[in-house]
Write an enzyme that holds these catalytic residues in place. Structure first.
Site, mmCIF file in Angstrom:
data_model
loop_
_atom_site.group_PDB
_atom_site.id
_atom_site.type_symbol
_atom_site.label_atom_id
_atom_site.label_comp_id
_atom_site.label_asym_id
_atom_site.label_seq_id
_atom_site.Cartn_x
_atom_site.Cartn_y
_atom_site.Cartn_z
ATOM 1 N N SER A 174 0.864 -1.262 0.095
ATOM 2 C CA SER A 174 -0.147 -0.102 -0.092
ATOM 3 C C SER A 174 0.859 1.281 -0.076
ATOM 4 C CB SER A 174 -0.896 0.201 1.109
ATOM 5 O OG SER A 174 -0.225 -0.298 2.485
ATOM 6 N N HIS A 183 -1.847 -3.113 -6.479
ATOM 7 C CA HIS A 183 -2.258 -2.730 -5.375
ATOM 8 C C HIS A 183 -3.999 -2.585 -5.568
ATOM 9 C CE1 HIS A 183 -3.078 0.812 -2.406
ATOM 10 N NE2 HIS A 183 -2.990 -0.310 -1.767
ATOM 11 N N GLU A 186 -4.529 -0.604 -8.587
ATOM 12 C CA GLU A 186 -3.749 0.406 -8.778
ATOM 13 C C GLU A 186 -2.284 -0.259 -9.366
ATOM 14 O OE1 GLU A 186 -2.485 2.878 -5.493
ATOM 15 O OE2 GLU A 186 -2.609 4.780 -6.543
ATOM 16 N N ASN A 204 -3.457 6.146 -1.851
ATOM 17 C CA ASN A 204 -3.055 6.436 -0.164
ATOM 18 C C ASN A 204 -2.800 7.989 -0.115
ATOM 19 O OD1 ASN A 204 -4.458 4.167 0.779
ATOM 20 N ND2 ASN A 204 -2.586 2.778 0.352
HETATM 21 N N1 3HC Z 1 -17.053 -10.707 -0.588
HETATM 22 C C1 3HC Z 1 -18.180 -10.539 -1.450
HETATM 23 N N2 3HC Z 1 -19.134 -9.690 -1.620
HETATM 24 C C2 3HC Z 1 -19.135 -8.866 -0.647
HETATM 25 C C3 3HC Z 1 -17.883 -8.841 0.534
HETATM 26 C C4 3HC Z 1 -17.005 -9.929 0.323
HETATM 27 N N3 3HC Z 1 -15.855 -10.026 1.178
HETATM 28 N N4 3HC Z 1 -18.085 -7.715 1.338
HETATM 29 C C5 3HC Z 1 -19.146 -7.058 0.758
HETATM 30 N N5 3HC Z 1 -19.730 -7.854 -0.323
HETATM 31 C C6 3HC Z 1 -20.851 -7.159 -0.985
HETATM 32 C C7 3HC Z 1 -22.112 -7.504 -0.502
HETATM 33 O O1 3HC Z 1 -22.694 -8.964 -0.460
HETATM 34 C C8 3HC Z 1 -23.105 -6.486 -0.938
HETATM 35 O O2 3HC Z 1 -23.535 -6.875 -1.912
HETATM 36 P P1 3HC Z 1 -25.030 -6.335 -2.686
HETATM 37 O O3 3HC Z 1 -24.559 -4.946 -3.173
HETATM 38 O O4 3HC Z 1 -25.431 -7.075 -3.852
HETATM 39 O O5 3HC Z 1 -26.014 -6.272 -1.498
HETATM 40 C C9 3HC Z 1 -22.147 -5.457 -1.038
HETATM 41 O O6 3HC Z 1 -20.642 -5.868 -1.414
HETATM 42 C C10 3HC Z 1 -22.234 -4.311 -0.012
HETATM 43 O O7 3HC Z 1 -21.973 -5.069 1.150
HETATM 44 P P2 3HC Z 1 -22.646 -4.855 2.294
HETATM 45 O O8 3HC Z 1 -24.241 -4.599 2.021
HETATM 46 O O9 3HC Z 1 -22.495 -6.145 3.500
HETATM 47 O O10 3HC Z 1 -22.292 -3.741 3.193
HETATM 48 P P3 3HC Z 1 -22.122 -2.210 2.615
HETATM 49 O O11 3HC Z 1 -23.079 -1.674 1.724
HETATM 50 O O12 3HC Z 1 -21.730 -1.290 3.977
HETATM 51 O O13 3HC Z 1 -20.554 -2.427 1.713
HETATM 52 C C11 3HC Z 1 -18.478 -2.009 1.423
HETATM 53 C C12 3HC Z 1 -19.616 -2.770 2.275
HETATM 54 C C13 3HC Z 1 -18.370 -2.633 -0.134
HETATM 55 C C14 3HC Z 1 -17.282 -2.534 2.243
HETATM 56 C C15 3HC Z 1 -18.721 -0.558 1.306
HETATM 57 O O14 3HC Z 1 -18.828 -0.166 2.686
HETATM 58 C C16 3HC Z 1 -17.603 0.383 0.743
HETATM 59 O O15 3HC Z 1 -17.506 0.395 -0.409
HETATM 60 N N6 3HC Z 1 -16.671 0.610 1.419
HETATM 61 C C17 3HC Z 1 -15.630 1.735 0.959
HETATM 62 C C18 3HC Z 1 -14.355 0.442 0.561
HETATM 63 C C19 3HC Z 1 -13.077 1.220 0.405
HETATM 64 O O16 3HC Z 1 -13.144 2.640 0.314
HETATM 65 N N7 3HC Z 1 -12.196 0.504 0.120
HETATM 66 C C20 3HC Z 1 -10.868 0.828 -0.285
HETATM 67 C C21 3HC Z 1 -10.105 0.873 0.871
HETATM 68 S S1 3HC Z 1 -8.442 1.673 0.827
HETATM 69 C C22 3HC Z 1 -7.450 0.281 0.438
HETATM 70 O O17 3HC Z 1 -7.845 -0.884 0.452
HETATM 71 C C23 3HC Z 1 -6.183 0.568 0.218
HETATM 72 C C24 3HC Z 1 -5.306 0.128 1.044
HETATM 73 O O18 3HC Z 1 -3.953 0.196 0.526
HETATM 74 C C25 3HC Z 1 -5.137 0.878 2.409
#
Ligand code: 3HC
Length: 293
Positions: A128, A149, A161, A199
């Site tokens: 990251s 990434h 990325e 990031n």
């Molecule tokens: N596997 C499969 N499907 C999944 C899943 C998983 N592990 N996690 C969530 N889902 C699916 C759910 O089944 C759901 O499907 P649907 O739209 O058909 O209902 C959908 O994703 C949404 O999940 P939830 O309803 O359980 O919960 P949310 O609506 O709160 O969504 C989230 C969860 C997708 C994680 C949402 O909160 C989100 O988009 N969060 C932001 C994530 C983000 O910004 N990530 C980037 C982080 S930065 C990074 O990773 C970089 C690193 O270097 C730090």
């Protein structure tokens, strides 16, 4: 130079994923769903078992949502093997490393992979924030080292990325772009620079939210609600910090702070530092800005 570089005559067919944690098992999942043969490698069988269980759990969510049939989920699982030995990456065309963000550990691991893997194999890091050039320097194939990434949660997030090091060959970038697309992702490229693009922008925003909390400007629910409802973010910055892990956010802020020569705009907030030292790391520890126990 490019003419002397060994090439992958058949493209990428076999992928080794190093690390069965949150990112590693997600990467193994999307690779297997794309039809690649995958070996997931970690130091302990327990970690591999947990990784496989997470993949099964995630696939069952996808099947339940009727986005995949059970037969395809079973096929994906059958394409994943596991191993506690790095030597199992010997015949991989692409290695995606997703081990802890400890620079010395990454460098020594890439040094080992360089000896284990065939000369034409591509060595990618899911880091990251650690410099791709520094990782490439630990190998004798800097032209075949690249950043890949993925975002958390890997099965859901569209972006990969792609980080090109100074010496990454265009053939390697093309193959990794192609593999990311086959995994259903959208690859977007940038050059090696502290925090890359994702990031560098995301973590200072999260740090700013933590500063606002620290200064008593608003409660966590209000900070997150304002960003969700006002900016259309799917999740607020504090809840996202809990999802990513507060230790990871602190680590990235430190990389940015050092990488941009102590520029105070990247200084991690005291509250972030204190929470990490108290072991409040977010979801993975059961407590962060919210309680998960
Ligand atoms: N596997 C499969 N499907 C999944 C899943 C998983 N592990 N996690 C969530 N889902 C699916 C759910 O089944 C759901 O499907 P649907 O739209 O058909 O209902 C959908 O994703 C949404 O999940 P939830 O309803 O359980 O919960 P949310 O609506 O709160 O969504 C989230 C969860 C997708 C994680 C949402 O909160 C989100 O988009 N969060 C932001 C994530 C983000 O910004 N990530 C980037 C982080 S930065 C990074 O990773 C970089 C690193 O270097 C730090």
């Amino acid at each position: 130079m490019d003419n002397l570089t060994p090439r992958l005559s058949m493209g990428i067919e076999r992928i080794a994923v190093l690390g069965a944690g949150q990112m590693g098992n997600g990467i193994a999942q999307v690779a297997a769903c794309a039809g690649y043969e995958v070996v997931m490698i970690d130091i302990k069988q327990d970690y591999l078992d947990n990784g496989l269980a997470a993949i099964e759990n995630s696939l069952s969510r996808v099947v339940k949502k009727e986005r995949m049939i059970q037969q395809d989920a079973d096929k994906a699982i059958s394409l994943i093997s596991t191993s506690t030995e790095k030597t199992s990456a010997a015949d991989a065309d692409l290695v995606v490393e997703a081990i802890p963000e400890i620079p010395e550990l990454k460098f020594s691991t890439f040094g080992e992979l360089d000896l284990i893997c065939k000369p034409e194999a591509i060595l990618a890091s899911n880091t990251s924030s650690i410099s791709i050039n520094a990782i490439a320097d630990a190998t004798n194939r800097p032209d075949r080292v690249i950043g890949m990434h993925f975002m958390n949660p890997v099965p859901v997030m569209k972006l990969v990325e792609i980080i090109n090091g100074q010496e990454t060959s265009s053939e390697v970038t093309e193959l990794v772009v192609e593999a990311s697309e086959r995994m259903g992702k959208v690859p977007l490229a940038c050059n090696d620079s502290p925090g890359f693009i994702s990031n560098r922008i995301l973590c200072p925003m999260i740090n700013e939210a933590i500063l606002a909390l620290e200064e008593g400007v608003a409660e966590p629910e209000a900070i997150d609600g304002i960003m969700k409802l006002g900016m259309n973010h799917p999740i607020g910055p504090l809840a996202l910090a809990d999802l990513i892990g507060l230790d990871t956010i602190l680590h990235i802020m430190n990389v940015l702070h050092e990488g941009f020569e102590g520029n105070p705009k990247y200084a991690p907030s005291d509250l972030l530092k204190n929470m990490v030292s108290e072991g409040k790391l977010g979801r993975k520890s059961g407590e962060g800005f919210y309680n998960y126990s």
